[in-house]
Write a protein that holds these residues in place. Structure first.
Motif, mmCIF file in Angstrom:
data_model
loop_
_atom_site.group_PDB
_atom_site.id
_atom_site.type_symbol
_atom_site.label_atom_id
_atom_site.label_comp_id
_atom_site.label_asym_id
_atom_site.label_seq_id
_atom_site.Cartn_x
_atom_site.Cartn_y
_atom_site.Cartn_z
ATOM 1 N N LEU A 138 0.819 -1.221 0.000
ATOM 2 C CA LEU A 138 0.000 0.000 0.000
ATOM 3 C C LEU A 138 0.849 1.265 0.000
ATOM 4 N N THR A 146 -1.832 2.933 -3.000
ATOM 5 C CA THR A 146 -3.277 2.877 -2.762
ATOM 6 C C THR A 146 -4.087 2.975 -4.051
ATOM 7 N N ASN A 247 -5.556 -4.344 -1.290
ATOM 8 C CA ASN A 247 -6.707 -4.740 -0.478
ATOM 9 C C ASN A 247 -7.450 -5.936 -1.056
#
Length: 343
Positions: A138, A146, A247
Protein backbone atom coordinates in the motif's frame (compact mmCIF):
# COMPACT_ATOMS: atom_id res chain seq x y z
CA UNK A 1 -20.54 -49.99 8.35
CA UNK A 2 -18.72 -53.30 8.05
CA UNK A 3 -14.94 -53.54 8.00
CA UNK A 4 -15.00 -55.05 4.51
CA UNK A 5 -17.11 -52.16 3.15
CA UNK A 6 -14.77 -49.66 4.80
CA UNK A 7 -11.74 -51.30 3.14
CA UNK A 8 -13.43 -51.22 -0.26
CA UNK A 9 -14.31 -47.53 0.07
CA UNK A 10 -10.80 -46.68 1.23
CA UNK A 11 -9.33 -48.49 -1.77
CA UNK A 12 -11.62 -46.67 -4.18
CA UNK A 13 -10.89 -43.24 -2.76
CA UNK A 14 -7.17 -43.88 -2.40
CA UNK A 15 -6.73 -45.28 -5.90
CA UNK A 16 -8.96 -43.55 -8.44
CA UNK A 17 -9.25 -45.52 -11.70
CA UNK A 18 -7.19 -44.08 -14.54
CA UNK A 19 -10.20 -44.00 -16.85
CA UNK A 20 -12.09 -41.78 -14.38
CA UNK A 21 -9.18 -39.33 -14.21
CA UNK A 22 -8.99 -39.21 -18.02
CA UNK A 23 -12.76 -38.68 -18.24
CA UNK A 24 -12.59 -35.80 -15.75
CA UNK A 25 -9.73 -34.14 -17.66
CA UNK A 26 -11.57 -34.51 -20.98
CA UNK A 27 -14.70 -32.97 -19.43
CA UNK A 28 -12.68 -30.03 -18.12
CA UNK A 29 -11.02 -29.49 -21.49
CA UNK A 30 -14.39 -29.56 -23.25
CA UNK A 31 -16.18 -27.29 -20.76
CA UNK A 32 -15.65 -23.98 -22.65
CA UNK A 33 -16.79 -25.62 -25.87
CA UNK A 34 -20.03 -27.02 -24.50
CA UNK A 35 -21.02 -24.23 -22.11
CA UNK A 36 -21.15 -20.47 -22.38
CA UNK A 37 -18.88 -17.73 -21.08
CA UNK A 38 -20.64 -17.64 -17.69
CA UNK A 39 -19.84 -21.25 -16.81
CA UNK A 40 -16.36 -20.89 -18.27
CA UNK A 41 -15.69 -18.08 -15.77
CA UNK A 42 -17.17 -20.20 -12.98
CA UNK A 43 -14.91 -23.07 -13.99
CA UNK A 44 -11.90 -20.75 -14.14
CA UNK A 45 -12.54 -19.51 -10.61
CA UNK A 46 -13.09 -23.03 -9.28
CA UNK A 47 -9.82 -24.22 -10.81
CA UNK A 48 -7.93 -21.33 -9.24
CA UNK A 49 -9.29 -22.03 -5.76
CA UNK A 50 -8.71 -25.78 -6.07
CA UNK A 51 -5.08 -25.04 -6.94
CA UNK A 52 -4.72 -22.52 -4.09
CA UNK A 53 -6.25 -24.93 -1.58
CA UNK A 54 -3.92 -27.64 -2.84
CA UNK A 55 -0.93 -25.32 -2.40
CA UNK A 56 -1.93 -24.55 1.21
CA UNK A 57 -2.54 -28.25 1.80
CA UNK A 58 1.14 -28.93 1.09
CA UNK A 59 2.30 -27.02 4.17
CA UNK A 60 -0.88 -27.10 6.24
CA UNK A 61 -2.16 -30.60 5.53
CA UNK A 62 0.87 -32.73 4.70
CA UNK A 63 3.47 -30.93 6.84
CA UNK A 64 1.03 -29.94 9.60
CA UNK A 65 2.10 -26.27 9.83
CA UNK A 66 -0.94 -23.98 9.89
CA UNK A 67 0.11 -21.12 7.62
CA UNK A 68 -2.30 -18.20 8.12
CA UNK A 69 -0.34 -15.93 5.80
CA UNK A 70 -0.30 -18.11 2.70
CA UNK A 71 -2.47 -15.69 0.73
CA UNK A 72 0.38 -13.17 0.83
CA UNK A 73 2.20 -15.20 -1.83
CA UNK A 74 -0.86 -15.06 -4.06
CA UNK A 75 -0.52 -11.28 -3.86
CA UNK A 76 3.25 -11.39 -4.29
CA UNK A 77 2.80 -13.37 -7.50
CA UNK A 78 0.20 -10.88 -8.74
CA UNK A 79 2.34 -7.82 -8.03
CA UNK A 80 5.54 -9.44 -9.32
CA UNK A 81 3.83 -10.08 -12.65
CA UNK A 82 2.23 -6.64 -12.72
CA UNK A 83 5.52 -4.91 -11.95
CA UNK A 84 7.41 -6.82 -14.64
CA UNK A 85 4.77 -6.00 -17.25
CA UNK A 86 4.07 -2.38 -16.30
CA UNK A 87 7.43 -1.09 -15.06
CA UNK A 88 9.76 -3.09 -17.30
CA UNK A 89 7.47 -3.59 -20.28
CA UNK A 90 8.08 -7.36 -20.44
CA UNK A 91 5.42 -9.91 -21.48
CA UNK A 92 3.25 -11.94 -19.14
CA UNK A 93 5.31 -15.13 -19.50
CA UNK A 94 8.34 -13.27 -18.13
CA UNK A 95 6.24 -11.99 -15.24
CA UNK A 96 4.94 -15.50 -14.64
CA UNK A 97 8.50 -16.81 -14.24
CA UNK A 98 9.55 -13.87 -12.05
CA UNK A 99 6.52 -14.44 -9.82
CA UNK A 100 7.63 -17.99 -9.04
CA UNK A 101 11.25 -16.98 -8.40
CA UNK A 102 10.34 -13.95 -6.27
CA UNK A 103 7.90 -15.94 -4.16
CA UNK A 104 10.42 -18.77 -3.68
CA UNK A 105 13.15 -16.36 -2.53
CA UNK A 106 10.84 -14.49 -0.16
CA UNK A 107 9.39 -17.76 1.16
CA UNK A 108 12.85 -19.09 1.92
CA UNK A 109 13.81 -15.90 3.77
CA UNK A 110 10.56 -16.13 5.75
CA UNK A 111 10.96 -19.86 6.40
CA UNK A 112 14.35 -19.56 8.08
CA UNK A 113 13.03 -17.77 11.20
CA UNK A 114 9.34 -18.71 11.22
CA UNK A 115 9.66 -22.49 10.78
CA UNK A 116 11.56 -22.56 14.07
CA UNK A 117 8.16 -21.86 15.61
CA UNK A 118 5.34 -24.37 15.97
CA UNK A 119 1.60 -24.40 16.54
CA UNK A 120 -0.11 -21.10 17.24
CA UNK A 121 3.20 -19.23 17.25
CA UNK A 122 3.87 -20.16 13.62
CA UNK A 123 0.28 -19.33 12.65
CA UNK A 124 0.45 -15.87 14.28
CA UNK A 125 3.87 -15.14 12.79
CA UNK A 126 2.73 -15.94 9.24
CA UNK A 127 -0.46 -13.93 9.70
CA UNK A 128 1.57 -10.92 10.89
CA UNK A 129 3.95 -11.22 7.92
CA UNK A 130 1.01 -11.28 5.50
CA UNK A 131 -0.34 -8.07 7.03
CA UNK A 132 3.13 -6.54 6.78
CA UNK A 133 3.31 -7.39 3.07
CA UNK A 134 -0.10 -5.78 2.54
CA UNK A 135 0.90 -2.54 4.27
CA UNK A 136 4.16 -2.51 2.35
CA UNK A 137 2.33 -2.86 -0.97
CA UNK A 138 0.00 0.00 0.00
CA UNK A 139 2.98 2.30 0.47
CA UNK A 140 5.34 1.30 -2.34
CA UNK A 141 5.26 3.27 -5.56
CA UNK A 142 6.25 0.27 -7.69
CA UNK A 143 3.05 -1.56 -6.68
CA UNK A 144 0.85 1.44 -7.36
CA UNK A 145 0.32 2.07 -3.66
CA UNK A 146 -3.28 2.88 -2.76
CA UNK A 147 -4.13 3.38 -6.46
CA UNK A 148 -3.34 -0.19 -7.48
CA UNK A 149 -1.82 -1.40 -10.72
CA UNK A 150 -3.35 -1.81 -14.18
CA UNK A 151 -1.86 -4.48 -16.44
CA UNK A 152 -1.69 -4.38 -20.28
CA UNK A 153 -4.68 -5.88 -22.06
CA UNK A 154 -3.29 -6.41 -25.55
CA UNK A 155 -2.72 -9.87 -27.00
CA UNK A 156 0.91 -8.93 -27.69
CA UNK A 157 1.54 -8.63 -23.94
CA UNK A 158 1.18 -12.40 -23.52
CA UNK A 159 4.60 -13.26 -24.92
CA UNK A 160 3.45 -15.84 -27.48
CA UNK A 161 1.16 -15.49 -30.52
CA UNK A 162 -2.46 -15.75 -29.33
CA UNK A 163 -5.67 -14.74 -31.02
CA UNK A 164 -6.80 -12.62 -28.11
CA UNK A 165 -7.01 -12.46 -24.32
CA UNK A 166 -10.31 -14.30 -24.02
CA UNK A 167 -11.82 -15.97 -20.96
CA UNK A 168 -11.25 -19.31 -22.68
CA UNK A 169 -7.50 -18.66 -22.91
CA UNK A 170 -7.27 -17.91 -19.19
CA UNK A 171 -9.47 -20.91 -18.42
CA UNK A 172 -6.99 -23.22 -20.13
CA UNK A 173 -4.04 -21.49 -18.44
CA UNK A 174 -5.67 -22.05 -15.06
CA UNK A 175 -6.59 -25.63 -15.99
CA UNK A 176 -3.00 -26.49 -16.91
CA UNK A 177 -1.70 -24.88 -13.72
CA UNK A 178 -4.30 -26.60 -11.54
CA UNK A 179 -3.70 -30.05 -13.04
CA UNK A 180 0.06 -29.56 -12.73
CA UNK A 181 -0.33 -28.63 -9.05
CA UNK A 182 -2.44 -31.71 -8.35
CA UNK A 183 0.03 -33.93 -10.23
CA UNK A 184 3.03 -32.51 -8.36
CA UNK A 185 1.23 -32.94 -5.02
CA UNK A 186 0.33 -36.52 -5.85
CA UNK A 187 3.82 -37.50 -6.97
CA UNK A 188 5.69 -35.72 -4.17
CA UNK A 189 3.43 -36.38 -1.20
CA UNK A 190 1.72 -39.66 -2.06
CA UNK A 191 4.22 -41.57 -4.17
CA UNK A 192 7.72 -40.56 -3.11
CA UNK A 193 10.12 -40.90 -0.21
CA UNK A 194 9.94 -37.14 0.23
CA UNK A 195 6.23 -37.44 1.02
CA UNK A 196 6.91 -40.02 3.73
CA UNK A 197 9.45 -37.68 5.30
CA UNK A 198 6.95 -34.83 5.29
CA UNK A 199 4.26 -36.98 6.92
CA UNK A 200 6.76 -38.27 9.46
CA UNK A 201 7.64 -34.77 10.67
CA UNK A 202 3.93 -33.89 10.76
CA UNK A 203 3.13 -36.88 12.98
CA UNK A 204 6.12 -36.55 15.31
CA UNK A 205 8.95 -34.17 14.49
CA UNK A 206 11.25 -35.42 17.26
CA UNK A 207 10.79 -39.02 16.17
CA UNK A 208 11.48 -38.04 12.56
CA UNK A 209 14.72 -36.34 13.63
CA UNK A 210 15.77 -39.48 15.51
CA UNK A 211 15.34 -41.47 12.29
CA UNK A 212 17.82 -39.22 10.51
CA UNK A 213 15.35 -36.97 8.68
CA UNK A 214 16.55 -33.38 8.30
CA UNK A 215 13.20 -31.90 9.30
CA UNK A 216 14.40 -28.30 9.02
CA UNK A 217 15.36 -28.79 5.38
CA UNK A 218 12.19 -30.72 4.55
CA UNK A 219 9.96 -28.05 6.12
CA UNK A 220 11.68 -25.31 4.16
CA UNK A 221 11.35 -27.24 0.91
CA UNK A 222 7.62 -27.79 1.41
CA UNK A 223 7.03 -24.18 2.44
CA UNK A 224 8.92 -22.73 -0.54
CA UNK A 225 7.16 -25.07 -2.97
CA UNK A 226 3.69 -24.29 -1.61
CA UNK A 227 4.33 -20.53 -1.68
CA UNK A 228 5.72 -20.57 -5.22
CA UNK A 229 2.63 -22.45 -6.43
CA UNK A 230 0.32 -19.90 -4.79
CA UNK A 231 2.28 -17.10 -6.49
CA UNK A 232 1.78 -18.69 -9.92
CA UNK A 233 -1.99 -18.66 -9.44
CA UNK A 234 -1.73 -15.03 -8.36
CA UNK A 235 0.21 -14.27 -11.54
CA UNK A 236 -2.45 -15.71 -13.85
CA UNK A 237 -5.24 -14.09 -11.82
CA UNK A 238 -3.59 -10.65 -12.08
CA UNK A 239 -3.26 -10.91 -15.86
CA UNK A 240 -6.86 -12.08 -16.15
CA UNK A 241 -8.49 -9.29 -14.13
CA UNK A 242 -5.95 -6.68 -15.42
CA UNK A 243 -6.24 -4.53 -12.27
CA UNK A 244 -4.81 -5.46 -8.87
CA UNK A 245 -4.96 -3.67 -5.53
CA UNK A 246 -3.32 -4.65 -2.21
CA UNK A 247 -6.71 -4.74 -0.48
CA UNK A 248 -7.86 -7.37 -2.97
CA UNK A 249 -4.95 -9.68 -3.78
CA UNK A 250 -3.41 -9.44 -0.28
CA UNK A 251 -6.68 -9.71 1.64
CA UNK A 252 -6.79 -12.06 4.64
CA UNK A 253 -9.93 -13.75 3.26
CA UNK A 254 -7.78 -15.41 0.57
CA UNK A 255 -5.88 -17.43 3.16
CA UNK A 256 -9.08 -18.06 5.13
CA UNK A 257 -10.76 -19.62 2.12
CA UNK A 258 -7.75 -21.84 1.37
CA UNK A 259 -7.85 -23.15 4.95
CA UNK A 260 -11.61 -23.70 4.88
CA UNK A 261 -11.48 -25.54 1.56
CA UNK A 262 -8.69 -27.89 2.66
CA UNK A 263 -10.30 -28.50 6.06
CA UNK A 264 -13.74 -29.17 4.64
CA UNK A 265 -12.47 -31.57 1.99
CA UNK A 266 -9.84 -33.30 4.12
CA UNK A 267 -6.38 -32.22 5.24
CA UNK A 268 -3.36 -34.07 3.92
CA UNK A 269 -5.17 -35.65 0.96
CA UNK A 270 -5.21 -34.99 -2.77
CA UNK A 271 -8.99 -35.14 -3.12
CA UNK A 272 -9.70 -32.95 -0.07
CA UNK A 273 -8.79 -29.54 -1.58
CA UNK A 274 -10.53 -30.51 -4.82
CA UNK A 275 -13.81 -31.31 -3.06
CA UNK A 276 -13.55 -28.41 -0.63
CA UNK A 277 -12.53 -25.96 -3.36
CA UNK A 278 -15.51 -26.85 -5.54
CA UNK A 279 -18.05 -26.77 -2.69
CA UNK A 280 -16.90 -23.49 -1.13
CA UNK A 281 -16.37 -21.64 -4.41
CA UNK A 282 -19.71 -22.72 -5.87
CA UNK A 283 -21.55 -21.75 -2.68
CA UNK A 284 -19.90 -18.35 -2.82
CA UNK A 285 -20.38 -17.70 -6.53
CA UNK A 286 -23.83 -19.19 -7.04
CA UNK A 287 -25.29 -17.54 -3.94
CA UNK A 288 -24.07 -14.21 -5.29
CA UNK A 289 -25.50 -14.84 -8.77
CA UNK A 290 -28.85 -16.44 -7.94
CA UNK A 291 -29.63 -14.98 -4.49
CA UNK A 292 -28.19 -11.55 -5.12
CA UNK A 293 -26.05 -11.65 -1.97
CA UNK A 294 -22.30 -12.14 -1.88
CA UNK A 295 -22.00 -12.99 1.83
CA UNK A 296 -24.87 -15.41 2.40
CA UNK A 297 -22.51 -18.32 1.76
CA UNK A 298 -20.49 -17.42 4.88
CA UNK A 299 -23.02 -18.77 7.42
CA UNK A 300 -23.49 -21.85 5.22
CA UNK A 301 -19.74 -22.47 5.23
CA UNK A 302 -19.66 -21.84 8.97
CA UNK A 303 -22.29 -24.52 9.56
CA UNK A 304 -20.43 -26.96 7.28
CA UNK A 305 -17.13 -26.38 9.09
CA UNK A 306 -18.77 -26.87 12.51
CA UNK A 307 -20.32 -30.14 11.36
CA UNK A 308 -16.99 -31.32 9.94
CA UNK A 309 -15.01 -30.42 13.07
CA UNK A 310 -17.58 -32.03 15.38
CA UNK A 311 -18.47 -35.15 13.44
CA UNK A 312 -15.88 -35.72 10.69
CA UNK A 313 -12.48 -34.20 11.57
CA UNK A 314 -10.93 -35.84 8.51
CA UNK A 315 -13.33 -33.97 6.21
CA UNK A 316 -15.48 -35.17 3.34
CA UNK A 317 -12.74 -37.55 2.23
CA UNK A 318 -12.83 -39.17 5.67
CA UNK A 319 -16.57 -39.75 5.30
CA UNK A 320 -16.10 -41.28 1.85
CA UNK A 321 -13.36 -43.53 3.19
CA UNK A 322 -15.70 -44.78 5.90
CA UNK A 323 -13.64 -43.34 8.75
CA UNK A 324 -16.84 -41.94 10.29
CA UNK A 325 -19.94 -44.10 10.66
CA UNK A 326 -23.39 -43.55 12.12
CA UNK A 327 -22.27 -44.74 15.57
CA UNK A 328 -19.54 -42.07 15.73
CA UNK A 329 -22.02 -39.39 14.71
CA UNK A 330 -24.55 -40.46 17.34
CA UNK A 331 -21.91 -40.55 20.06
CA UNK A 332 -20.55 -37.13 19.14
CA UNK A 333 -24.06 -35.65 18.99
CA UNK A 334 -24.91 -37.14 22.40
CA UNK A 335 -21.73 -35.79 23.99
CA UNK A 336 -22.37 -32.36 22.51
CA UNK A 337 -25.97 -32.32 23.71
CA UNK A 338 -24.97 -33.39 27.22
CA UNK A 339 -22.25 -30.73 27.36
CA UNK A 340 -24.74 -27.96 26.65
CA UNK A 341 -27.55 -29.53 28.73
CA UNK A 342 -29.73 -30.17 25.70
CA UNK A 343 -30.80 -33.59 26.93
Amino acid sequence: MSERTTDVLSARIGSVPAWLVVLAVVALVALPMGLGAFWTRIGLGALMWIGLAQSWNMIGGYAGYLDFGHGAYFGIGAFATGTVMVTFGLPFLAGFAVAAVAAAVIAYLVAVPTLRLTGAYFAIATWALAEAFKQLALNLEITGGTFGLSLPTTAASFGLPVGGLSTTLFYYLMLILCLATIAVSYVLFERSEFGFRVKALRDDEDAAESLGIDTTRVKRQVYVLSCAVAALFGSVHAYFITFIHPNDVLAAIITDQMVIMALLGGLGTIAGPIIGGIVVFLLQRLSSVFLGQSTIYLPLIGVLIMLVVLFAPSGVVGILRGEVDSTDIRNNARELAEKFDLL
